[in-house]
Write a protein that holds these residues in place. Structure first.
Motif, short mmCIF file in Angstrom:
data_model
loop_
_atom_site.label_atom_id
_atom_site.label_comp_id
_atom_site.label_asym_id
_atom_site.label_seq_id
_atom_site.Cartn_x
_atom_site.Cartn_y
_atom_site.Cartn_z
N MET A 153 0.81 -1.13 -0.22
CA MET A 153 0.33 -0.19 0.31
C MET A 153 0.82 0.68 -0.11
N TRP A 154 1.83 1.63 0.59
CA TRP A 154 3.18 2.44 0.95
C TRP A 154 3.23 2.53 -0.12
N ASP A 155 4.17 1.42 -0.85
CA ASP A 155 4.59 1.44 -2.52
C ASP A 155 3.17 2.56 -3.51
N TRP A 156 2.14 2.30 -3.81
CA TRP A 156 1.44 2.25 -4.72
C TRP A 156 1.03 4.41 -4.08
N ILE A 157 0.64 4.71 -2.17
CA ILE A 157 0.68 5.79 -2.80
C ILE A 157 1.76 6.15 -2.75
N ALA A 158 2.70 6.07 -2.33
CA ALA A 158 4.39 6.77 -2.64
C ALA A 158 4.65 7.38 -4.26
N ASP A 159 4.82 6.05 -4.81
CA ASP A 159 4.32 5.79 -6.74
C ASP A 159 3.11 6.91 -7.44
N ARG A 160 1.53 7.43 -6.86
CA ARG A 160 1.28 8.22 -7.10
C ARG A 160 1.79 9.95 -6.63
N TYR A 161 2.26 9.34 -5.59
CA TYR A 161 2.40 11.10 -4.45
C TYR A 161 3.70 10.95 -6.44
N ASP A 162 4.66 10.97 -6.36
CA ASP A 162 5.93 10.84 -7.32
C ASP A 162 5.06 11.02 -8.67
N LEU A 163 3.95 10.48 -9.18
CA LEU A 163 3.60 10.55 -10.36
C LEU A 163 2.81 11.97 -10.78
N PHE A 164 2.12 13.09 -9.57
CA PHE A 164 2.01 13.56 -9.31
C PHE A 164 2.74 14.84 -9.10
N THR A 165 3.96 14.71 -8.90
CA THR A 165 4.96 15.96 -8.09
C THR A 165 5.47 16.32 -9.52
N GLY A 166 5.62 14.41 -10.79
CA GLY A 166 6.97 14.97 -11.45
C GLY A 166 5.96 15.79 -12.59
N TRP A 167 4.58 15.52 -12.63
CA TRP A 167 3.52 16.34 -13.11
C TRP A 167 4.12 18.17 -13.18
N ALA A 168 3.32 17.86 -11.53
CA ALA A 168 3.60 19.42 -11.00
C ALA A 168 4.45 20.28 -11.90
N PHE A 169 6.00 19.65 -11.79
CA PHE A 169 7.03 20.18 -12.09
C PHE A 169 7.36 20.23 -13.33
N GLU A 170 6.83 19.51 -14.21
CA GLU A 170 7.17 19.81 -15.51
C GLU A 170 6.24 20.52 -16.09
N ILE A 171 4.99 20.87 -15.78
CA ILE A 171 3.39 21.06 -16.19
C ILE A 171 3.89 22.69 -15.97
N VAL A 172 4.33 23.54 -14.74
CA VAL A 172 4.12 24.24 -13.51
C VAL A 172 5.49 25.21 -13.50
N LEU A 173 6.79 23.92 -13.55
CA LEU A 173 7.90 24.51 -12.60
C LEU A 173 8.62 24.81 -13.38
N GLN A 174 8.97 24.27 -14.37
CA GLN A 174 9.91 23.55 -15.39
C GLN A 174 9.87 24.91 -16.62
N PRO A 175 9.11 25.07 -17.30
CA PRO A 175 9.15 25.91 -18.00
C PRO A 175 9.37 27.42 -18.08
N LEU A 176 8.57 27.36 -15.96
CA LEU A 176 8.90 28.74 -16.21
C LEU A 176 10.45 28.57 -15.77
N MET A 177 11.63 28.13 -15.39
CA MET A 177 12.69 27.99 -14.89
C MET A 177 13.42 28.76 -16.10
N TYR A 178 12.77 27.21 -17.92
CA TYR A 178 13.16 27.12 -18.47
C TYR A 178 13.37 28.76 -19.17
N ARG A 179 12.14 29.86 -19.07
CA ARG A 179 12.26 30.72 -19.66
C ARG A 179 13.00 32.01 -18.70
N LEU A 180 13.35 32.12 -17.30
CA LEU A 180 13.92 32.79 -16.91
C LEU A 180 15.84 31.67 -16.77
N GLY A 181 16.25 30.91 -17.53
CA GLY A 181 17.79 30.01 -17.55
C GLY A 181 18.03 30.45 -16.75
#
Length: 317
Positions: free
Chosen positions: A1-29
């Motif tokens: 169960m803990w692995d399942w929760i951790a996997d879903r959490y990691d997937l969401f965190t990765g998605w949020a980083f790629e969609i929200v934060l990474q494009p902004l960082m790329y524009r700001l160099g």
């Protein structure tokens, strides 16, 4: 169960980083800081989860049976600022930048020596096959550590000079849990991080343990007239039990009810107070005025002054 929760959490965190934060960082160099930014995103997401869980549980309780009602909630808003700064990754990120190099060196030295530190599962091998039971053991051990950390905050003069910020609040709510000086938060992070590593808490379980203990702490600070009954009060820390700790007559070294989740430590070490139907006023009458009336920045500045005075022996312990 803990692995399942951790996997879903990691997937969401990765998605949020790629969609929200990474494009902004790329524009700001700023892509050279991508690893640090991803870690901050992890702090941010986990902090949001903590805040949402705490608000969903505690806010309805405070509206249901409040101990006190106030015309102005300005002091409460200061505690909201503390919570957002502490749990949304800003202060943890500062701590990461400060301690990352030292942590990496210590881990490298341990690895080079070939020494494998013993863990809780070394002494209790059956826990390897019972992850849920292991989780409960880890919570109990870390709660015991929290009890002593809290007692030291009250007994050591310079530490109390910092911790008094937490007790100075006269409008205590569930937001008050995070009302701490930044140095106090750093000490707490070092304390629990070291003990968690020492007893071998798995990385996937540590966030769950942290969520349980922080929910318990927030609930215990809630402005709600609530106890768990004669038996329940001796099993789990309630808002009434912890409010006695914050009462104006229970500050400094004379405090009672230090437990975070389990009152059993207060039983064992003689610091329990089980007065029923008693909800005292909160606050520290001896606290500096800035601790009581100031905003976050003013209280932090006052904390540095007070700890300097305590170290020099010019502040009552």
């Amino acid at each position: 169960m803990w692995d399942w929760i951790a996997d879903r959490y990691d997937l969401f965190t990765g998605w949020a980083f790629e969609i929200v934060l990474q494009p902004l960082m790329y524009r700001l160099g700023l892509m050279d800081w991508a690893d640090e930014a991803f870690l901050w995103m992890d702090f941010l997401v986990f902090g949001l989860i903590q805040v949402v869980v705490v608000v969903v549980v505690c806010l309805p309780l405070e509206a249901w049976r409040p101990v006190e009602r106030w015309e102005s909630r300005r002091k409460v808003l200061t505690d909201v600022a503390y919570t957002l700064l502490a749990r949304l990754g800003i202060l943890p990120m500062i701590g990461f930048v400060l301690f990352f190099a030292a942590q990496s060196r210590i881990e490298a030295m341990i690895a080079d020596s070939g020494w494998v530190p013993p863990t809780l599962e070394t002494f209790l091998p059956f826990l390897r096959e019972e992850p849920f039971l292991a989780l409960l053991f880890y919570i109990v051990v870390l709660d015991f550590a929290a009890y002593w950390h809290h007692r030291f905050q009250h007994r050591i003069g310079w530490w109390w000079a910092l911790h008094s910020i937490h007790h100075a609040q006269t409008q205590m709510t569930f937001w008050t849990d995070d009302r701490n000086h930044i140095l106090d938060d750093i000490l707490a992070a070092a304390w629990f991080g070291a003990i968690a590593v020492l007893i071998g808490v798995p990385p996937g379980q540590f966030p769950i343990i942290l969520l349980v203990l922080r929910l318990a702490e927030s609930l215990s600070h809630a402005n709600v007239r609530l106890d768990f009954g004669r038996v329940g009060e001796r099993l789990i820390v309630s808002p009434r039990f912890h409010r006695l700790h914050h009462g104006v007559l229970s500050v400094g070294a004379e405090g009672k009810n230090y437990g975070v989740l389990l009152p059993v430590w207060d039983w064992i070490f003689g610091t329990a107070d089980f007065h029923r139907d008693h909800y005292p006023r909160t606050g520290d009458p001896s606290a500096p005025r800035a601790y009581v009336e100031g905003g976050w920045l003013r209280q932090q500045a006052a904390g540095f002054r007070e700890i300097w005075r305590a170290v020099r022996g010019k502040r009552a312990s």
